[in-house]
Design an enzyme around this catalytic site. Structure first.
Site, PDB file in Angstrom:
ATOM      1  N   ASP A   1       0.849  -1.191   0.000  1.00 51.02           N
ATOM      2  CA  ASP A   1       0.000   0.000   0.000  1.00 51.02           C
ATOM      3  C   ASP A   1       0.885   1.241   0.000  1.00 51.02           C
ATOM      4  O   ASP A   1       1.948   1.254   0.634  1.00 51.02           O
ATOM      5  CB  ASP A   1      -0.906   0.019   1.230  1.00 51.02           C
ATOM      6  CG  ASP A   1      -1.968  -1.063   1.195  1.00 51.02           C
ATOM      7  OD1 ASP A   1      -2.346  -1.487   0.086  1.00 51.02           O
ATOM      8  OD2 ASP A   1      -2.422  -1.486   2.272  1.00 51.02           O
TER       9      ASP A   1
ATOM     10  N   ASP B   1      -7.147  -1.199  -4.883  1.00 55.01           N
ATOM     11  CA  ASP B   1      -8.309  -0.767  -4.115  1.00 55.01           C
ATOM     12  C   ASP B   1      -9.137   0.259  -4.884  1.00 55.01           C
ATOM     13  O   ASP B   1     -10.369   0.223  -4.865  1.00 55.01           O
ATOM     14  CB  ASP B   1      -7.859  -0.169  -2.777  1.00 55.01           C
ATOM     15  CG  ASP B   1      -7.098  -1.161  -1.929  1.00 55.01           C
ATOM     16  OD1 ASP B   1      -7.401  -2.363  -2.012  1.00 55.01           O
ATOM     17  OD2 ASP B   1      -6.185  -0.742  -1.198  1.00 55.01           O
TER      18      ASP B   1
END
Length: 218
Positions: free
Chosen positions: A149, A163
């Site tokens: 991330d 995402d």
């Protein structure tokens, strides 16, 4: 952050497509959604993995590079869990969920037709596969890898392109389903129109109606 929201929309998507494919779209068969979905998913997967590699190469864990003030910045983390690092000690559970999400999305895409469905499902599929690749291929082990991330949304959470793809795909599915649910059933509308245009509907000369008419005239 890992988002797996594709599954709950599967049944609603299949139910709504029968109403949306009508008229001209029925006469001229729309392309199957699965081909478009696979193409979009491949592009999304490539974009996701390339950005993750760039983030790992250019960013240092713990550092923060502002993009839009404090609202959006770059910050590299390796997330073993899901959104907000939930379930950090059970990474294999999210691997199983990822496999199921991919399977469900492909199954829905095979059954549907239309470019919009293909794009929406392709976005969901590309994002799901993007994070699933991390689960399978990243350290510390196969099936329990940490998701890369790097997109920090203020102090709320940190996500990635996968995402963004999943959320965008789910939002597009909702936009497709809402108009479909509001459209009247074309078969019922045709039945009503045919009854309205039939001679019996305009001049009903049945014995019961004739008797009532004579009684009222007296």
């Amino acid at each position: 952050m890992t988002v797996w929201d594709a599954g709950p929309l599967a049944e609603a998507a299949v139910g709504g497509v029968e109403e949306s494919l009508s008229g001209h779209e029925t006469r001229k068969r729309a392309p199957r959604a699965v081909g478009i979905a696979l193409a979009v998913a491949v592009l999304g997967l490539i974009f996701d993995q390339v950005t993750k590699m760039l983030a790992m190469a250019q960013l240092s864990p713990g550092s923060r590079v502002p993009l839009i003030g404090d609202l959006l910045s770059l910050s590299l983390v390796h997330n073993p869990g899901a959104a907000f690092s939930i379930g950090s000690g059970a990474a294999w559970v999210f691997t199983v969920i990822g496999v199921l999400a991919v399977a469900v999305t492909i199954g829905v895409a095979v059954r549907l037709r239309g470019i919009r469905w293909g794009i929406a499902l392709g976005l969901v599929l590309g994002g799901a596969v993007g994070n699933l690749v991390d689960r399978l291929m990243r350290p510390p082990s196969f099936g329990q890898g940490h998701v890369t991330d790097f997109l920090a949304y203020g102090d709320l959470f940190i996500g990635n392109i996968a995402d963004v793809l999943v959320v965008s795909g789910v939002a597009l599915l909702c936009l497709i389903l809402i108009p479909s649910s509001r459209q009247p059933d074309h078969h019922e509308r045709r039945d009503v129109d045919s009854e309205r245009d039939s001679p019996n509907a305009q001049t009903d000369m049945s014995p019961a109606r004739t008797t009532r008419a004579k009684g009222s005239s007296r």
